[in-house]
Design an enzyme around this catalytic site. Structure first.
Site, PDB file in Angstrom:
ATOM      1  N   LYS A 296      44.025  46.122  45.854  1.00 49.29           N
ATOM      2  CA  LYS A 296      43.085  45.365  46.679  1.00 49.29           C
ATOM      3  C   LYS A 296      42.602  46.219  47.841  1.00 49.29           C
ATOM      4  CE  LYS A 296      45.101  40.733  46.071  1.00 49.29           C
ATOM      5  NZ  LYS A 296      43.926  40.066  45.533  1.00 49.29           N
ATOM      6  N   ARG A 370      48.147  34.679  36.600  1.00 45.24           N
ATOM      7  CA  ARG A 370      48.069  34.029  35.281  1.00 45.24           C
ATOM      8  C   ARG A 370      49.099  34.598  34.314  1.00 45.24           C
ATOM      9  NH1 ARG A 370      41.851  35.563  34.784  1.00 45.24           N
ATOM     10  NH2 ARG A 370      42.111  35.428  37.031  1.00 45.24           N
TER      11      ARG A 370
HETATM   12  N1  BES Z   1      46.214  36.153  44.646  1.00 41.35           N
HETATM   13  C1  BES Z   1      44.916  36.477  44.207  1.00 41.35           C
HETATM   14  C2  BES Z   1      43.904  35.363  44.441  1.00 41.35           C
HETATM   15  C3  BES Z   1      43.533  35.067  45.858  1.00 41.35           C
HETATM   16  C4  BES Z   1      42.592  35.815  46.517  1.00 41.35           C
HETATM   17  C5  BES Z   1      44.090  33.996  46.495  1.00 41.35           C
HETATM   18  C6  BES Z   1      42.229  35.502  47.815  1.00 41.35           C
HETATM   19  C7  BES Z   1      43.727  33.667  47.783  1.00 41.35           C
HETATM   20  C8  BES Z   1      42.792  34.426  48.444  1.00 41.35           C
HETATM   21  C9  BES Z   1      44.904  36.771  42.706  1.00 41.35           C
HETATM   22  O1  BES Z   1      46.054  37.333  42.199  1.00 41.35           O
HETATM   23  C10 BES Z   1      43.777  37.718  42.463  1.00 41.35           C
HETATM   24  O2  BES Z   1      43.790  38.769  43.014  1.00 41.35           O
HETATM   25  N2  BES Z   1      42.824  37.307  41.631  1.00 41.35           N
HETATM   26  C11 BES Z   1      41.678  38.095  41.345  1.00 41.35           C
HETATM   27  C12 BES Z   1      41.334  37.909  39.890  1.00 41.35           C
HETATM   28  C13 BES Z   1      40.245  38.830  39.385  1.00 41.35           C
HETATM   29  C14 BES Z   1      40.734  40.246  39.381  1.00 41.35           C
HETATM   30  C15 BES Z   1      39.847  38.377  37.994  1.00 41.35           C
HETATM   31  C16 BES Z   1      40.520  37.626  42.227  1.00 41.35           C
HETATM   32  O3  BES Z   1      40.367  36.427  42.438  1.00 41.35           O
HETATM   33  O4  BES Z   1      39.799  38.483  42.724  1.00 41.35           O
HETATM   34 ZN    ZN Z   2      46.088  39.460  42.385  1.00 39.23          ZN
END
Ligand code: BES
Ligand code: ZN
Ligand code: ZN
Length: 520
Positions: A296, A370
Site C-alpha cells: 500500500k 477475502r
Molecule cells: N483492508 C483493505 C480494505 C480497506 C481499505 C479497508 C481502506 C478500509 C479502508 C483490504 O484488504 C484491501 O486492501 N482491499 C483492496 C482490494 C483491491 C486490491 C481489490 C482495496 O480495497 O483497495
Molecule cells: Zn489489503
C-alpha cells in the site's frame, strides 16, 4: 440501589501500559435519590406547535426556577442542547444541568443526549450526578441513555505515559439515573443488558485501537481466551501447525510474509436447544495490512491496524450474546494474521487452495481479507448454520460507495435481508443493502485457477469481493456479508459517542439483535 460497574475487562498480556489506576466510570439506576450529588441533571423537550410553552422541563420545581431562561430562549429543549447553571444550590445539589431531547424520542436520540450530558459533566470536573427521569417512561429511553453513557465513557489513553485525568476523562464519575418508574425487574434488566452490551462494545473498540505491535494474532487470541472466562463460552485457538493440518490455504498464504504466527479462533456458546442449528459469525482479524508484496502507499497506512475490526466485533458480539445469556446457539470464527511483504510472502500470481478445495490466484496481495475469510466461511459451512454472517473491513470501494455513514451488506436471500434490516432498526446502527448478482461472480473467475482474488473489470469492487466470498458459503446456507471498511473506525463526526479517530465497534449491536431475532 441497582448498580452496575462499567469497566471493561482488559487483558494484561496485550498491553503492559494498561496499568492506569484511575477509578472506573460508573452508571447506576435507582428509584430515589437519597443524598444529593454534585449535579442535578434534568431533561427538556421541545413541544409540538400550539402548546402553551415551547419547552417541557421534566421536573416541576426546576421548571419553576428557570422560567426566565425559557422565556429568553436560553433553554429551548433542542436536541443535544445543554444549559448549565453553576452554583445553583438547588435542593442540596451544587449545579443544575438541563439537557435537550428535541421533539421526538427515538433510542438513538437518547444515546446522543447521554453523550452530551457526560461531556458536560466531564468538563465540570465533578464526581457525581443524578439524572432525574421524570416524564421519561419508555424502556427504549432507559436503554438509549444507559448505552449512550457507557459508549461515551470509552477512552483509549492507556499508551500515554501520563494519561490525562482531568478534562475529558470519565474515570471516577458516578452517574445515577433516578426514576420511580424503573424500579421493576424488567426495567432493571433493560438497564443492565444495555450496560453489558455497550461495555462489550468498548472491549472490542480497545482491541481495534491497540496498534499492530500490541495486537498481533497471538495477542488477539489470548485476549479472547481471557475475556471468555466465566461467560460459559468455549474458546478454541488453532496455531499455525493446526491451521496447516486443517487445510486453510488462504489464511496460510496471507500469513507467509509475517514473522507473527496466524491464529484461527473458535468461540462456541450454546444457549439454545441442543439440536438447534447455530448462527455462525465470521470476522476478518487482519491485525495489520501493509498490502503485502502489492504494498500500500504509506499515507494513512497506520490506519490498517483497524483491519482486524471485523474480527474484534465478532468477538464482541459473541461475548455479549453469552453475557446476555440469549437462548440461541452461536459460533464465532475469527481468522487472524498480519499481511506483510517479505522473502517468503505470497507473490502476485501465486496460487493457493482454500479449505473447501477451491483454488485461487492471488493477483493482488492486498486483496487478502477475502482469502482468510474463504477458509473461515468454508469451516463455518461445515457447522451447518441456520444463518452465517461475516464482518470485514474488506474494500476501499465500500468507503467510496457509502462513506462512513452506513455499513453495506450483501445477501441473495430476501429473508436474510429483512432480518438484517429489522436487526439494524432495533440496534440503531445504519446498514444499507448492496447488490450481489451472477455478473459479479463472472468477474472473479481465474485464468489459471478456479478464482482470481481481484475483479477482471472496473468498478463494483465491494460486490466482486462479496462474490468471491460466496464461493466458500455452502449451497442453501442463509448468508450475509457486512463490509465495515467505512464504519469500523473514525465515525465520531456523526456519532458523538464514538471517538473521532478510534474504533467504533460497528455491527456488534446489530449482530446481537440478529441473535435475539433468531430466538424469537
Ligand atoms: N483492508 C483493505 C480494505 C480497506 C481499505 C479497508 C481502506 C478500509 C479502508 C483490504 O484488504 C484491501 O486492501 N482491499 C483492496 C482490494 C483491491 C486490491 C481489490 C482495496 O480495497 O483497495
Ligand atoms: Zn489489503
Ligand atoms: Zn485488509
Amino acid at each position: 440501589m441497582f448498580k452496575k460497574e462499567t469497566t471493561a475487562k482488559t487483558s494484561k498480556k496485550s498491553a503492559s501500559h494498561s496499568e492506569t489506576k484511575s477509578a472506573p466510570f460508573e452508571i447506576k439506576l435507582a428509584t430515589a435519590a437519597k443524598t444529593p450529588a454534585d449535579v442535578l441533571v434534568v431533561l427538556s423537550q421541545q413541544k409540538k406547535k400550539g402548546a402553551d410553552s415551547s419547552v417541557a422541563i421534566a421536573h416541576a420545581e426546576v421548571a419553576k426556577s428557570v422560567t426566565n431562561s425559557v422565556a429568553d430562549k436560553t433553554i429551548t429543549g433542542k436536541h443535544k442542547e445543554t444549559v448549565l447553571f453553576r452554583e445553583k444550590n438547588f435542593n442540596g445539589y451544587n449545579h443544575l444541568l438541563i439537557a435537550g431531547l428535541g421533539a421526538e424520542d427515538d433510542t438513538e436520540k437518547f444515546r446522543q443526549t447521554a453523550t452530551v450530558i457526560l461531556r458536560a459533566l466531564q468538563t465540570m470536573k465533578v464526581k457525581s450526578a443524578h439524572l432525574v427521569l421524570d416524564g421519561v417512561t419508555s424502556k427504549n429511553a432507559l436503554r438509549g441513555l444507559a448505552e449512550g453513557f457507557v459508549l461515551a465513557s470509552y477512552k483509549f489513553d492507556e499508551l500515554k505515559s501520563k494519561p490525562k485525568k482531568t478534562d475529558d476523562a470519565a474515570g471516577g464519575l458516578v452517574v445515577t439515573l433516578v426514576s420511580k418508574k424503573f424500579g421493576d425487574k424488567t426495567s432493571q434488566k433493560t438497564f443492565s443488558d444495555a450496560v453489558t452490551l455497550t461495555e462489550t462494545v468498548n472491549f472490542s473498540r480497545r482491541l481495534g485501537d491497540l496498534p499492530g505491535n500490541l495486537m498481533t494474532p497471538t495477542i488477539l487470541a489470548d485476549s479472547v481466551v481471557e475475556a471468555a472466562k466465566g461467560t460459559g463460552l468455549k474458546v478454541t485457538v488453532w496455531d499455525k501447525k493446526r491451521i496447516e493440518k486443517e487445510n486453510m490455504g488462504g489464511l496460510l498464504g496471507v500469513a507467509r510474509g509475517s514473522v507473527e504466527e496466524p491464529r484461527f479462533i473458535i468461540m462456541e456458546y450454546n444457549g439454545g436447544a441442543a439440536k438447534s442449528k447455530p448462527i455462525v459469525y465470521v470476522g476478518k482479524g487482519l491485525t495489520f495490512d501493509t498490502g503485502g508484496i502489492s504494498i500500500k502507499p504509506s499515507g494513512a497506512m497506520e490506519e490498517m491496524k483497524y483491519d482486524m475490526c471485523g474480527g474484534a466485533n465478532v468477538i464482541g458480539a459473541v461475548l455479549a450474546i453469552a453475557k446476555l445469556k440469549l437462548k440461541v446457539n452461536v459460533v464465532g470464527l475469527v481468522a487472524s494474521t498480519e499481511n506483510m511483504p517479505s522473502g517468503s510472502a505470497t507473490k502476485p500470481g501465486d496460487v493457493h487452495t482454500a479449505r473447501n478445495g477451491k483454488t485461487f490466484e492471488v493477483n493482488n496481495t492486498d486483496a487478502e481479507g477475502r482469502l482468510i475469510l474463504a477458509d473461515a466461511l468454508s469451516y463455518g459451512t461445515e457447522l451447518q448454520p441456520a444463518l452465517m454472517v461475516d464482518a470485514a473491513t474488506l474494500t476501499g470501494a465500500m468507503v467510496v460507495a457509502l462513506g462512513n455513514t452506513h455499513t453495506g451488506f450483501f445477501t441473495r436471500s430476501e429473508a436474510v435481508r429483512k432480518k438484517v434490516l429489522a436487526a439494524s432498526e432495533a440496534s440503531g446502527e445504519w446498514v444499507w443493502p448492496m447488490p450481489l448478482v451472477d455478473f459479479h461472480n463472472d468477474d472473479i473467475k481465474g485464468t489459471f485457477a478456479d478464482l482470481s482474488n481481484i475483479s477482471s473489470s472496473k468498478g463494483a469492487g465491494s460486490a466482486t469481493a462479496a462474490a468471491f466470498l460466496e464461493n466458500f458459503v455452502g449451497e442453501g446456507i442463509p448468508w450475509a456479508h457486512f463490509d465495515i471498511a467505512g464504519t469500523a473506525w473514525a465515525v465520531g463526526n456523526r456519532l458523538n459517542y464514538c471517538s473521532p479517530k478510534g474504533a467504533s465497534g460497528a455491527m456488534i449491536r446489530t449482530f446481537v439483535e440478529l441473535a435475539k431475532l433468531h430466538k424469537a
